[in-house]
Design a protein around this motif. Sequence first.
Motif, short mmCIF file in Angstrom:
data_model
loop_
_atom_site.label_atom_id
_atom_site.label_comp_id
_atom_site.label_asym_id
_atom_site.label_seq_id
_atom_site.Cartn_x
_atom_site.Cartn_y
_atom_site.Cartn_z
N UNK A 41 78.92 105.82 -35.72
CA UNK A 41 78.78 107.24 -36.09
C UNK A 41 80.11 107.78 -36.59
N UNK A 42 81.20 107.44 -35.91
CA UNK A 42 82.54 107.89 -36.30
C UNK A 42 82.89 107.43 -37.72
N UNK A 43 82.50 106.22 -38.06
CA UNK A 43 82.88 105.63 -39.35
C UNK A 43 81.92 105.98 -40.48
N UNK A 44 80.80 106.59 -40.16
CA UNK A 44 79.77 106.86 -41.16
C UNK A 44 80.33 107.72 -42.29
N UNK A 45 80.08 107.29 -43.53
CA UNK A 45 80.53 108.04 -44.69
C UNK A 45 81.98 107.79 -45.07
N UNK A 46 82.68 106.95 -44.31
CA UNK A 46 84.08 106.68 -44.61
C UNK A 46 84.21 105.44 -45.50
N UNK A 47 85.44 105.13 -45.87
CA UNK A 47 85.71 103.94 -46.67
C UNK A 47 86.29 102.83 -45.79
N UNK A 48 85.92 102.84 -44.52
CA UNK A 48 86.49 101.92 -43.54
C UNK A 48 85.50 100.80 -43.24
N UNK A 49 85.97 99.58 -43.36
CA UNK A 49 85.15 98.39 -43.11
C UNK A 49 85.37 97.89 -41.69
N UNK A 50 84.29 97.60 -41.00
CA UNK A 50 84.39 96.93 -39.70
C UNK A 50 84.44 95.43 -39.95
N UNK A 51 85.51 94.80 -39.47
CA UNK A 51 85.62 93.34 -39.52
C UNK A 51 85.22 92.84 -38.15
N UNK A 52 84.04 92.26 -38.06
CA UNK A 52 83.50 91.80 -36.78
C UNK A 52 83.90 90.35 -36.55
N UNK A 53 84.88 90.14 -35.70
CA UNK A 53 85.28 88.78 -35.32
C UNK A 53 84.33 88.34 -34.22
N UNK A 54 83.31 87.59 -34.61
CA UNK A 54 82.22 87.23 -33.69
C UNK A 54 82.28 85.77 -33.26
N UNK A 55 83.48 85.21 -33.20
CA UNK A 55 83.62 83.80 -32.90
C UNK A 55 83.08 83.42 -31.52
N UNK A 56 83.03 84.39 -30.60
CA UNK A 56 82.53 84.10 -29.25
C UNK A 56 81.10 84.61 -29.01
N UNK A 57 80.43 85.08 -30.05
CA UNK A 57 79.15 85.75 -29.87
C UNK A 57 78.06 84.86 -29.28
N UNK A 58 78.20 83.55 -29.43
CA UNK A 58 77.18 82.64 -28.90
C UNK A 58 77.58 82.01 -27.58
N UNK A 59 78.62 82.55 -26.98
CA UNK A 59 79.03 82.09 -25.65
C UNK A 59 78.84 83.21 -24.64
N UNK A 60 77.72 83.92 -24.78
CA UNK A 60 77.37 85.01 -23.88
C UNK A 60 76.03 84.68 -23.23
#
Length: 281
Positions: free
Chosen positions: A178-197
Amino acid sequence: MNESATLALNARAKQLAAEGKTIYNLTAGELATDTPEYIQQAVARTLSQNKYTPVAGLPELRQEIARETKSFYGLDWIESTNVVVTGGAKPALYATLLALINPGDEVIVPTPSWVSYNHLIELVGGIVIEVPLTESFDLDHDAIAAQMSSRTRAVIVNSPHNPTGAVFSKTALSQLAVVLRGSNITVIADDIYAKLVYDRGFTPTPTCRFEKLVIINGFSKSQALTGWRIGYAIADKTIADAIASLLSHMTGNASVPSQQAALAALKRDDKPPIETIEALK
């Protein structure tokens, strides 16, 4: 610039072990298991395939990564043209920063953070803006909002998080969207551990409807392929093409045997017990 403290300590620990000392090495993020035998055998059968591949990776591998990622996150926009295969997740992150950041641009990094983020941002001429996590190691969207400026171009979000081990809450991630909506800011999702949950209720960063998103991932952690150096970036095609153009001058294609190892892991029917997002809900 100093070298990676993690890799320096890992090298020292291995040196001491080679000297016969009893060492408990807790430095590098590696699984306790070796690369699965089926991956090794699959690669051994493809060693005759040793020519250059397209910079962005073997077409079949890019298709498999797109298929698996689309299924894992429930994102319908991901196609093979959005995927760039790299020699590990670090080059994927570095090339992403090169594509997104001009000198003087700011990148928000929730802290504490993985040791290489700040160095990689500084290497491309960016300015690191550190924003502490909450006391419970969750994202603080209010603190991030307070640090945003006209120069902010990206926020790096790493969940599950290195070094705390925390998993960011769905509430915090959604509030950040919500905070970033409409901005020019990209979220870089470092998801290297996402499958170790393995906890119920895990919400991966890419599922939270960020308008501008780049996913960084790889096979080092989930498939015990650390030394093989194989990762990837997934982004809007314009950014993906820019990343591939950069890599065409920096590295060329990722190692062919490593690409074959990743392909074997993705195509195996009875994969290791990594739960999907649907199973975690």
